[in-house]
Design a protein around this motif. Structure first.
Motif, PDB file in Angstrom:
ATOM      1  N   MET A   1      24.355  33.365  23.625  1.00 30.92           N
ATOM      2  CA  MET A   1      24.773  32.966  22.290  1.00 30.92           C
ATOM      3  C   MET A   1      25.006  31.460  22.274  1.00 30.92           C
ATOM      4  N   MET A   2      24.394  30.795  21.336  1.00 30.08           N
ATOM      5  CA  MET A   2      24.505  29.341  21.229  1.00 30.08           C
ATOM      6  C   MET A   2      25.755  28.976  20.435  1.00 30.08           C
ATOM      7  N   HIS A   3      26.517  28.051  20.961  1.00 25.72           N
ATOM      8  CA  HIS A   3      27.726  27.599  20.275  1.00 25.72           C
ATOM      9  C   HIS A   3      27.518  26.187  19.745  1.00 25.72           C
ATOM     10  N   ASN A   4      28.084  25.933  18.569  1.00 27.29           N
ATOM     11  CA  ASN A   4      28.142  24.577  18.011  1.00 27.29           C
ATOM     12  C   ASN A   4      29.607  24.187  18.003  1.00 27.29           C
ATOM     13  N   TRP A   5      29.978  23.328  18.922  1.00 26.41           N
ATOM     14  CA  TRP A   5      31.389  22.948  19.039  1.00 26.41           C
ATOM     15  C   TRP A   5      31.654  21.687  18.224  1.00 26.41           C
ATOM     16  N   LEU A  29      39.263  22.151  19.330  1.00 21.81           N
ATOM     17  CA  LEU A  29      37.839  22.446  19.403  1.00 21.81           C
ATOM     18  C   LEU A  29      37.573  23.747  18.650  1.00 21.81           C
ATOM     19  N   VAL A  30      36.556  23.710  17.771  1.00 19.65           N
ATOM     20  CA  VAL A  30      36.229  24.862  16.938  1.00 19.65           C
ATOM     21  C   VAL A  30      34.739  25.154  17.050  1.00 19.65           C
ATOM     22  N   ASP A  31      34.408  26.430  17.140  1.00 21.41           N
ATOM     23  CA  ASP A  31      33.012  26.869  17.135  1.00 21.41           C
ATOM     24  C   ASP A  31      32.644  27.174  15.688  1.00 21.41           C
ATOM     25  N   ALA A  32      31.670  26.432  15.138  1.00 19.25           N
ATOM     26  CA  ALA A  32      31.280  26.612  13.739  1.00 19.25           C
ATOM     27  C   ALA A  32      29.812  26.244  13.560  1.00 19.25           C
ATOM     28  N   LEU A  33      29.267  26.617  12.419  1.00 15.37           N
ATOM     29  CA  LEU A  33      27.863  26.323  12.130  1.00 15.37           C
ATOM     30  C   LEU A  33      27.676  24.957  11.474  1.00 15.37           C
ATOM     31  N   SER A  34      28.711  24.464  10.792  1.00 17.25           N
ATOM     32  CA  SER A  34      28.592  23.195  10.078  1.00 17.25           C
ATOM     33  C   SER A  34      29.944  22.483  10.067  1.00 17.25           C
ATOM     34  N   ASN A  63      29.659  17.913  22.499  1.00 15.92           N
ATOM     35  CA  ASN A  63      28.498  18.356  23.254  1.00 15.92           C
ATOM     36  C   ASN A  63      28.920  19.045  24.554  1.00 15.92           C
ATOM     37  N   TYR A  64      29.230  20.342  24.457  1.00 11.53           N
ATOM     38  CA  TYR A  64      29.581  21.130  25.638  1.00 11.53           C
ATOM     39  C   TYR A  64      28.573  22.265  25.767  1.00 11.53           C
ATOM     40  N   SER A  65      27.959  22.369  26.928  1.00 11.55           N
ATOM     41  CA  SER A  65      26.983  23.440  27.131  1.00 11.55           C
ATOM     42  C   SER A  65      27.666  24.745  27.526  1.00 11.55           C
ATOM     43  N   GLU A  66      28.868  24.651  28.056  1.00 13.62           N
ATOM     44  CA  GLU A  66      29.577  25.842  28.533  1.00 13.62           C
ATOM     45  C   GLU A  66      31.078  25.602  28.490  1.00 13.62           C
ATOM     46  N   LEU A  67      31.848  26.668  28.239  1.00 20.42           N
ATOM     47  CA  LEU A  67      33.303  26.611  28.305  1.00 20.42           C
ATOM     48  C   LEU A  67      33.781  27.691  29.254  1.00 20.42           C
ATOM     49  N   PHE A  68      34.721  27.334  30.123  1.00 23.92           N
ATOM     50  CA  PHE A  68      35.309  28.301  31.039  1.00 23.92           C
ATOM     51  C   PHE A  68      36.780  28.469  30.670  1.00 23.92           C
ATOM     52  N   PHE A  69      37.089  29.640  30.075  1.00 23.52           N
ATOM     53  CA  PHE A  69      38.456  29.941  29.666  1.00 23.52           C
ATOM     54  C   PHE A  69      39.225  30.511  30.847  1.00 23.52           C
ATOM     55  N   CYS A  70      40.559  30.417  30.762  1.00 29.86           N
ATOM     56  CA  CYS A  70      41.418  30.942  31.818  1.00 29.86           C
ATOM     57  C   CYS A  70      42.623  31.609  31.157  1.00 29.86           C
ATOM     58  N   GLU A  71      42.980  32.775  31.651  1.00 24.40           N
ATOM     59  CA  GLU A  71      44.093  33.542  31.077  1.00 24.40           C
ATOM     60  C   GLU A  71      45.453  33.155  31.670  1.00 24.40           C
ATOM     61  N   ASP A  72      45.475  32.364  32.742  1.00 28.39           N
ATOM     62  CA  ASP A  72      46.735  31.986  33.385  1.00 28.39           C
ATOM     63  C   ASP A  72      47.625  31.209  32.415  1.00 28.39           C
ATOM     64  N   TYR A 141      39.060  27.238  19.647  1.00 33.59           N
ATOM     65  CA  TYR A 141      38.892  28.410  18.803  1.00 33.59           C
ATOM     66  C   TYR A 141      37.418  28.815  18.771  1.00 33.59           C
ATOM     67  N   PRO A 142      36.998  29.729  19.670  1.00 36.91           N
ATOM     68  CA  PRO A 142      35.607  30.196  19.639  1.00 36.91           C
ATOM     69  C   PRO A 142      35.392  31.120  18.447  1.00 36.91           C
ATOM     70  N   TYR A 143      34.151  31.252  18.033  1.00 36.16           N
ATOM     71  CA  TYR A 143      33.824  32.147  16.926  1.00 36.16           C
ATOM     72  C   TYR A 143      33.871  33.588  17.417  1.00 36.16           C
ATOM     73  N   SER A 144      34.467  34.463  16.618  1.00 38.46           N
ATOM     74  CA  SER A 144      34.429  35.888  16.940  1.00 38.46           C
ATOM     75  C   SER A 144      34.212  36.642  15.634  1.00 38.46           C
ATOM     76  N   ALA A 145      33.170  37.453  15.592  1.00 38.47           N
ATOM     77  CA  ALA A 145      32.848  38.221  14.394  1.00 38.47           C
ATOM     78  C   ALA A 145      33.882  39.313  14.195  1.00 38.47           C
ATOM     79  N   GLU A 146      34.197  39.572  12.959  1.00 34.02           N
ATOM     80  CA  GLU A 146      35.136  40.645  12.640  1.00 34.02           C
ATOM     81  C   GLU A 146      34.483  41.980  12.998  1.00 34.02           C
ATOM     82  N   PRO A 147      35.198  42.898  13.669  1.00 38.86           N
ATOM     83  CA  PRO A 147      34.594  44.160  14.096  1.00 38.86           C
ATOM     84  C   PRO A 147      34.179  45.062  12.930  1.00 38.86           C
ATOM     85  N   ASP A 148      34.826  44.924  11.776  1.00 33.51           N
ATOM     86  CA  ASP A 148      34.509  45.818  10.656  1.00 33.51           C
ATOM     87  C   ASP A 148      33.436  45.246   9.731  1.00 33.51           C
TER      88      ASP A 148
END
Length: 159
Positions: A1-5, A29-34, A63-72, A141-148
């Motif tokens: 999945m391509m992200h636009n940060w 930082l926000v993942d968005a289309l525009s 311009n980030y090609s990848e993000l590594f999140f951490c739960e700690d 804040y990465p993009y996450s589609a609503e499950p419904d």
């Protein structure tokens, strides 16, 4: 999945440790289309956390090609890592370096390099860490589609 940060800067009045109000500008930082969606999303995400007025003072592409999140819980900082992927030119046999930026959530500099290496473990390409620097980014804040939410064309995936 391509992200636009997009890096969005929020300017607001914060109560400092000495009790005085102080104007601060914090990047997120926000993942968005525009740019428009980035502004809308950052306002939606930030509103519950800031009391009083705030403004979106700046939005720019990140311009980030990848993000590594951490739960700690200790991993409260974001580090920008510049990597060089090393490939061989088949015709000339020369090494070619391709630069890319990666964002890593970690507790400190040492931890960020460890988390970067863990995240890159499955990579087949050789890489070299050119630089690691702490950023001022407060949250991501990465993009996450609503499950419904139903897709507009449900049969499109079956073609």
């Amino acid at each position: 999945m391509m992200h636009n940060w997009f890096e969005c800067k929020i300017r607001y009045e914060k109560v400092a440790e000495n009790g005085m109000n102080k104007k601060v500008t914090e990047p997120y930082l926000v993942d968005a289309l525009s740019f428009t969606e980035a502004e809308s999303r950052i306002i939606e995400e930030i509103t519950p956390f800031i009391s009083g007025e705030f403004t979106v003072s700046d939005i720019k592409r990140a311009n980030y090609s990848e993000l590594f999140f951490c739960e700690d819980n200790e991993a409260d900082k974001w580090f920008k890592c510049k990597l060089y992927f090393i490939t061989l030119d088949e015709k000339s046999g020369a090494e070619k370096k391709t630069a890319t930026n990666v964002l890593v959530q970690a507790a400190d500099l040492k931890d960020s390099i460890k988390k970067l290496d863990e995240g890159m473990k499955g990579t087949m390409a050789d890489y070299v860490i050119a630089s690691v620097a702490e950023t001022a980014i407060m949250d991501v804040y990465p993009y996450s589609a609503e499950p419904d939410v139903k897709p507009e064309f449900p049969d499109a995936a079956n073609r």
